[in-house]
Design a protein around this motif. Structure first.
Motif, PDB file in Angstrom:
ATOM      1  N   LEU A 256       0.847  -1.188   0.000  1.00 32.29           N
ATOM      2  CA  LEU A 256       0.000   0.000   0.000  1.00 32.29           C
ATOM      3  C   LEU A 256       0.887   1.244   0.000  1.00 32.29           C
ATOM      4  N   MET A 257       0.613   2.157  -0.927  1.00 29.16           N
ATOM      5  CA  MET A 257       1.390   3.389  -1.001  1.00 29.16           C
ATOM      6  C   MET A 257       1.082   4.276   0.217  1.00 29.16           C
ATOM      7  N   LEU A 258       1.938   5.266   0.434  1.00 28.39           N
ATOM      8  CA  LEU A 258       1.850   6.105   1.632  1.00 28.39           C
ATOM      9  C   LEU A 258       1.023   7.366   1.357  1.00 28.39           C
ATOM     10  N   TYR A 259      -0.086   7.483   2.057  1.00 29.11           N
ATOM     11  CA  TYR A 259      -0.957   8.664   1.952  1.00 29.11           C
ATOM     12  C   TYR A 259      -1.188   9.240   3.346  1.00 29.11           C
ATOM     13  N   ILE A 260      -1.367  10.552   3.400  1.00 32.55           N
ATOM     14  CA  ILE A 260      -1.725  11.211   4.663  1.00 32.55           C
ATOM     15  C   ILE A 260      -2.907  12.140   4.412  1.00 32.55           C
ATOM     16  N   ASP A 261      -3.657  12.388   5.470  1.00 36.22           N
ATOM     17  CA  ASP A 261      -4.755  13.362   5.389  1.00 36.22           C
ATOM     18  C   ASP A 261      -4.192  14.774   5.530  1.00 36.22           C
ATOM     19  N   ARG A 366      12.523  20.258   2.769  1.00 38.76           N
ATOM     20  CA  ARG A 366      12.371  21.626   3.277  1.00 38.76           C
ATOM     21  C   ARG A 366      11.849  21.636   4.705  1.00 38.76           C
ATOM     22  N   HIS A 367      10.930  20.707   5.000  1.00 38.93           N
ATOM     23  CA  HIS A 367      10.325  20.663   6.338  1.00 38.93           C
ATOM     24  C   HIS A 367      10.935  19.543   7.184  1.00 38.93           C
ATOM     25  N   THR A 368      12.106  19.069   6.764  1.00 37.85           N
ATOM     26  CA  THR A 368      12.858  18.016   7.486  1.00 37.85           C
ATOM     27  C   THR A 368      11.940  16.895   7.981  1.00 37.85           C
ATOM     28  N   CYS A 369      11.247  16.329   7.029  1.00 34.54           N
ATOM     29  CA  CYS A 369      10.326  15.234   7.355  1.00 34.54           C
ATOM     30  C   CYS A 369      11.081  13.908   7.448  1.00 34.54           C
ATOM     31  N   SER A 370      10.534  13.005   8.206  1.00 38.14           N
ATOM     32  CA  SER A 370      11.073  11.645   8.253  1.00 38.14           C
ATOM     33  C   SER A 370       9.924  10.659   8.121  1.00 38.14           C
ATOM     34  N   ILE A 371      10.143   9.642   7.305  1.00 40.95           N
ATOM     35  CA  ILE A 371       9.138   8.594   7.089  1.00 40.95           C
ATOM     36  C   ILE A 371       9.416   7.454   8.056  1.00 40.95           C
ATOM     37  N   ASP A 372       8.560   7.295   9.043  1.00 39.80           N
ATOM     38  CA  ASP A 372       8.733   6.256  10.063  1.00 39.80           C
ATOM     39  C   ASP A 372       7.814   5.082   9.740  1.00 39.80           C
ATOM     40  N   LEU A 373       8.373   4.043   9.132  1.00 47.50           N
ATOM     41  CA  LEU A 373       7.564   2.882   8.751  1.00 47.50           C
ATOM     42  C   LEU A 373       7.296   1.970   9.933  1.00 47.50           C
ATOM     43  N   THR A 374       8.100   2.084  10.979  1.00 50.63           N
ATOM     44  CA  THR A 374       7.861   1.268  12.179  1.00 50.63           C
ATOM     45  C   THR A 374       6.561   1.684  12.851  1.00 50.63           C
ATOM     46  N   GLN A 375       6.391   3.000  13.015  1.00 51.85           N
ATOM     47  CA  GLN A 375       5.171   3.505  13.640  1.00 51.85           C
ATOM     48  C   GLN A 375       4.090   3.838  12.624  1.00 51.85           C
ATOM     49  N   GLY A 376       4.438   3.821  11.318  1.00 48.34           N
ATOM     50  CA  GLY A 376       3.460   4.131  10.287  1.00 48.34           C
ATOM     51  C   GLY A 376       3.061   5.587  10.311  1.00 48.34           C
ATOM     52  N   LYS A 377       4.057   6.480  10.397  1.00 49.52           N
ATOM     53  CA  LYS A 377       3.757   7.910  10.502  1.00 49.52           C
ATOM     54  C   LYS A 377       4.740   8.729   9.664  1.00 49.52           C
ATOM     55  N   LEU A 378       4.272   9.917   9.237  1.00 46.91           N
ATOM     56  CA  LEU A 378       5.141  10.921   8.631  1.00 46.91           C
ATOM     57  C   LEU A 378       5.371  11.994   9.702  1.00 46.91           C
ATOM     58  N   LYS A 379       6.647  12.292   9.960  1.00 52.96           N
ATOM     59  CA  LYS A 379       6.976  13.239  11.029  1.00 52.96           C
ATOM     60  C   LYS A 379       7.550  14.521  10.440  1.00 52.96           C
ATOM     61  N   PHE A 380       6.967  15.674  10.827  1.00 56.70           N
ATOM     62  CA  PHE A 380       7.462  16.992  10.453  1.00 56.70           C
ATOM     63  C   PHE A 380       8.225  17.564  11.652  1.00 56.70           C
ATOM     64  N   TYR A 387       8.152  17.419  17.195  1.00 56.06           N
ATOM     65  CA  TYR A 387       7.717  16.894  15.895  1.00 56.06           C
ATOM     66  C   TYR A 387       6.189  16.882  15.810  1.00 56.06           C
ATOM     67  N   LEU A 388       5.713  17.085  14.610  1.00 54.68           N
ATOM     68  CA  LEU A 388       4.289  16.864  14.330  1.00 54.68           C
ATOM     69  C   LEU A 388       4.187  15.526  13.608  1.00 54.68           C
ATOM     70  N   GLU A 389       3.392  14.624  14.143  1.00 61.27           N
ATOM     71  CA  GLU A 389       3.258  13.285  13.562  1.00 61.27           C
ATOM     72  C   GLU A 389       1.863  13.104  12.972  1.00 61.27           C
ATOM     73  N   THR A 390       1.813  12.583  11.765  1.00 68.42           N
ATOM     74  CA  THR A 390       0.520  12.275  11.138  1.00 68.42           C
ATOM     75  C   THR A 390       0.569  10.850  10.603  1.00 68.42           C
ATOM     76  N   PRO A 391      -0.430  10.040  10.891  1.00 64.42           N
ATOM     77  CA  PRO A 391      -0.374   8.621  10.488  1.00 64.42           C
ATOM     78  C   PRO A 391      -0.629   8.440   8.989  1.00 64.42           C
ATOM     79  N   PHE A 392      -0.012   7.413   8.443  1.00 66.02           N
ATOM     80  CA  PHE A 392      -0.320   7.022   7.072  1.00 66.02           C
ATOM     81  C   PHE A 392      -1.698   6.352   7.047  1.00 66.02           C
ATOM     82  N   LEU A 393      -2.429   6.582   5.988  1.00 61.75           N
ATOM     83  CA  LEU A 393      -3.803   6.082   5.910  1.00 61.75           C
ATOM     84  C   LEU A 393      -3.834   4.579   5.654  1.00 61.75           C
TER      85      LEU A 393
END
Length: 434
Positions: A256-261, A366-380, A387-393
């Motif tokens: 499944l590809m990575l999407y966020i709201d 630009r926003h120094t994001c990190s893709i955390d596949l362990t927790q399933g989140k995109l971190k800004f 950090y601001l964390e938003t889960p992948f859908l």
């Protein structure tokens, strides 16, 4: 046209296959069918009611084989003299074993009388094997008799649901039928599959024998050597496949590809996170829906080059991408809808415009994001420690065009699959008639 239907059985594995044949077919020809259908080789004989049919040149009619008879395919060495009187009520497979004093099957071992529906002495009422949590494949393996598996399908709702998922054509054919009618449909389906399998295996075996003979006569036969090299490579690939299925089965699943709201101008979007894309892009349709299409700087129009080509309408220099309660300024390239990248779902159903917004590497860096596949989140990264964390859908949150299951209509999907399989079966039948 076939006159009778017989069932061939391998007593060592319990595998059985039903096929329609002409009663003029010889015992020797039936042996060859048995080899192809049951995956057996070597010098084999046919036994009926525990007694071997000695003459390979005899026809089935001459040997007394009738419609519905069970014929056992086995090596001659496995035979011993038949007892003076067979036990009343059913088949005695002990006389098929090499030992003259074969013990009863151990717990958990094969019980051929049960597999063939004769354990109760009445083949019209075969016993069934079932346990809680049993899946369809295990049920079919443990209950090869059509009457046994149909009985299970009519009693166990979950098994029928699985059949409807895996083979909606067969499920719809037997749904609502009486027990006897469903058994007949199942028999016809199994027989049809057995014939196709037997012919395919038989052709493969004959081809292999032919090339073996050619290679024996001429070790430099190029075509024969290429054939066996190809067979060797196929065996290696199959071995790797079995190993992967056993040790890393998750690698065979769909990714499944990575999407966020997110939101733009309070308009909700599902942003596709793609660290492999150089730029952040948006479709013309999405820009219009978000009310920012008028902000496109057409001086940046052009053509995007990559795997394919896409028409760039221009650039919006400042878009406020809202993630949670935080707004992140983004520079976005706007592309024509027809040339947007495909969404990461079913390519047959996906449309270019299904990819609304792609968050590319430029804004991720630009926003120094990190893709955390362990927790399933995109971190800004907001600060060195914050950090601001938003889960992948999840699949349930995404449309089918994006690889998800949101709005999935199982009934409609089964109907489409049913029509496709019916067309395939019809085409298959026409080819066989030709």
């Amino acid at each position: 046209m076939s006159d009778i239907t017989i069932t061939l059985c391998n007593p060592q594995t319990g595998q059985s296959e039903s096929i329609p044949v002409a009663n003029t077919m010889t015992i020797g020809e039936v042996v060859e069918f048995g080899k192809a259908l049951l995956g057996m080789d070597g010098n084999l004989i046919i036994a009926k009611d525990g007694k071997p049919l000695a003459s390979t040149t005899q026809s089935l009619a001459q040997a007394g084989v009738a419609n519905g008879d069970l014929l056992v395919v086995m090596p001659p060495a496995a035979r011993r003299p038949a007892p003076a009187q067979a036990p009343a009520g059913g088949l005695d497979f002990s006389n098929l074993l090499e030992s003259t004093s074969a013990p009863a099957p151990a717990a958990g071992g094969l019980n051929f009388s049960n597999l063939l529906g004769a354990s109760s002495g009445n083949a019209d009422n075969p016993s069934t094997v079932f346990y809680a949590g049993m899946n369809l494949q295990d049920a079919m393996d443990a209950n090869p008799h059509p009457k046994a598996i149909v009985k299970l399908l009519q009693e166990q709702v979950n098994l029928f649901k699985e059949l409807n998922f895996r083979n909606p054509v067969l499920a719809q054919k037997i749904k609502g039928l009486s027990y006897d009618e469903a058994v007949q449909v199942w028999r016809e389906y199994v027989v049809k599959g057995s014939i196709k399998t037997s012919f395919a295996i038989s052709q493969s075996l004959n081809k292999e024998k032919d090339f073996t003979k050619r290679l024996r006569e001429n070790p430099n036969d190029t075509e024969a050597k290429e054939y066996f090299d190809k067979k060797k490579k196929e065996r290696e690939v199959d071995e790797q496949y079995r190993q992967v299925m056993q040790e890393y089965p998750e690698s065979m699943g769909r990714v499944l590809m990575l999407y966020i709201d997110a939101k733009i101008n309070e308009h909700p979007i599902q942003a596709f996170v793609d660290s492999g894309a150089q730029s952040t892009i948006m479709s013309k349709k999405m820009a219009r829906n978000c009310g920012i299409l008028d902000l496109v700087d057409t001086r940046f129009a052009g053509v995007a080059m990559g795997v394919g080509t896409g028409k760039i309408l221009g650039r919006i220099h400042m878009v406020q991408l809202q993630i949670g309660h935080i707004h992140f300024p983004c520079s976005v390239t706007v592309m024509d809808d027809a040339t947007m990248p495909m969404a990461g779902g079913d390519k047959d159903k996906a449309k270019p415009q299904d990819m609304d917004f792609l968050l590319g590497l430029d804004m991720l860096k630009r926003h120094t994001c990190s893709i955390d596949l362990t927790q399933g989140k995109l971190k800004f990264r907001l600060s060195p420690t914050e950090y601001l964390e938003t889960p992948f859908l999840h699949e349930k949150d995404l449309d089918q065009s994006k690889g998800g299951t949101k709005g999935f209509d199982a009934t409609k999907s089964n109907e489409e699959l049913l029509k496709a399989q019916q067309k395939h079966d019809k085409d298959d039948s026409n080819k066989m008639e030709e």
